[in-house]
Design a protein around this motif. Structure first.
Motif, PDB file in Angstrom:
ATOM      1  N   THR A 197     -24.948  51.862 -31.940  1.00 24.68           N
ATOM      2  CA  THR A 197     -25.226  50.916 -33.026  1.00 24.68           C
ATOM      3  C   THR A 197     -24.424  51.341 -34.247  1.00 24.68           C
ATOM      4  N   ILE A 198     -23.726  50.370 -34.803  1.00 27.07           N
ATOM      5  CA  ILE A 198     -22.918  50.610 -36.003  1.00 27.07           C
ATOM      6  C   ILE A 198     -23.407  49.690 -37.105  1.00 27.07           C
ATOM      7  N   VAL A 199     -23.586  50.247 -38.293  1.00 27.28           N
ATOM      8  CA  VAL A 199     -23.891  49.469 -39.489  1.00 27.28           C
ATOM      9  C   VAL A 199     -22.662  49.582 -40.385  1.00 27.28           C
TER      10      VAL A 199
ATOM     11  N   ALA B  48     -20.654  52.441 -42.217  1.00 25.93           N
ATOM     12  CA  ALA B  48     -21.601  53.182 -43.046  1.00 25.93           C
ATOM     13  C   ALA B  48     -22.440  54.127 -42.186  1.00 25.93           C
ATOM     14  N   GLU B  49     -22.744  53.675 -40.968  1.00 22.25           N
ATOM     15  CA  GLU B  49     -23.630  54.447 -40.102  1.00 22.25           C
ATOM     16  C   GLU B  49     -23.280  54.160 -38.647  1.00 22.25           C
ATOM     17  N   MET B  50     -23.344  55.186 -37.814  1.00 18.72           N
ATOM     18  CA  MET B  50     -23.077  55.032 -36.390  1.00 18.72           C
ATOM     19  C   MET B  50     -23.986  55.986 -35.634  1.00 18.72           C
ATOM     20  N   GLN B  51     -24.732  55.450 -34.660  1.00 17.21           N
ATOM     21  CA  GLN B  51     -25.652  56.292 -33.896  1.00 17.21           C
ATOM     22  C   GLN B  51     -25.874  55.706 -32.507  1.00 17.21           C
ATOM     23  N   PRO B  52     -26.340  56.523 -31.563  1.00 19.56           N
ATOM     24  CA  PRO B  52     -26.651  55.995 -30.233  1.00 19.56           C
ATOM     25  C   PRO B  52     -27.730  54.912 -30.342  1.00 19.56           C
ATOM     26  N   ALA B  53     -27.571  53.849 -29.576  1.00 24.10           N
ATOM     27  CA  ALA B  53     -28.564  52.766 -29.585  1.00 24.10           C
ATOM     28  C   ALA B  53     -29.846  53.245 -28.915  1.00 24.10           C
TER      29      ALA B  53
END
Length: 178
Positions: free
Chosen positions: A91-93, A133-138
């Motif tokens: 997931t990327i914001v 701004a933000e990137m993390q495993p879904a």
């Protein structure tokens, strides 16, 4: 065009599928109906099996060597329980507040590309790192959890037999009951 499920479907649970499979998987399953259910449940869109299908998810042809009936049922009904790192979504914001969830396809020092629709391999976005701004495993799998809910009992059991047979229409599960 994909075939439509015969249905009527229902909300399947792992326990219900396993109970229906008990004593009903050894013989008398219908190979052609399993192959049809594979397409009707939309598995074919994202998964290859016996040389046919999409490539968004893993190839399922050899899954019988790694999964038993219970494992396969759990993977189909609760796809977020275990997701291979190779197919894990991200997931990327963006700085603008847009949220994208998909599978990372590639990264360079300045950009990354992401598949945002597992059913359409042409839906790829490219983002520069300064947009993120933000990137993390879904938290969840890209595979929807309710794909079997359109299928009736025979479609579900024949689909399981089809997958567990590795696409072999001569597998004992497809022999006529005596």
């Amino acid at each position: 065009e994909l075939p439509k499920p015969r249905g009527p479907g229902r909300e399947w649970t792992i326990e219900e599928v396993l109970a229906k499979a008990e004593g009903n998987m050894e013989r008398g399953r219908d190979f052609k109906n399993g192959e049809r259910a594979y397409a009707a449940a939309r598995c074919i869109v994202c998964h290859r099996f016996a040389g046919d299908g999409g490539a968004t998810g893993p190839d399922l042809t050899q899954l019988a060597g790694r999964f038993n009936l219970k494992d396969l049922t759990e993977a189909m009904l609760d796809p977020s329980k275990v997701v291979s790192d190779q197919y894990k979504a991200t997931t990327i914001v963006t700085e603008e507040g847009k949220v994208y969830t998909g599978r990372l396809l590639g990264e360079t020092g300045e950009t990354l590309s992401m598949l945002i629709d597992p059913e359409d391999a042409s839906k790829v976005i490219e983002l520069s790192r300064d947009q993120i701004a933000e990137m993390q495993p879904a938290a969840v799998s890209l595979m929807p959890k309710d794909l079997l809910n359109t299928l009736n009992e025979d479609e579900v059991l024949d689909l399981l037999a089809y997958l567990l047979s590795r696409g072999d229409d001569r597998h004992p599960m497809f022999r006529k009951k005596k």
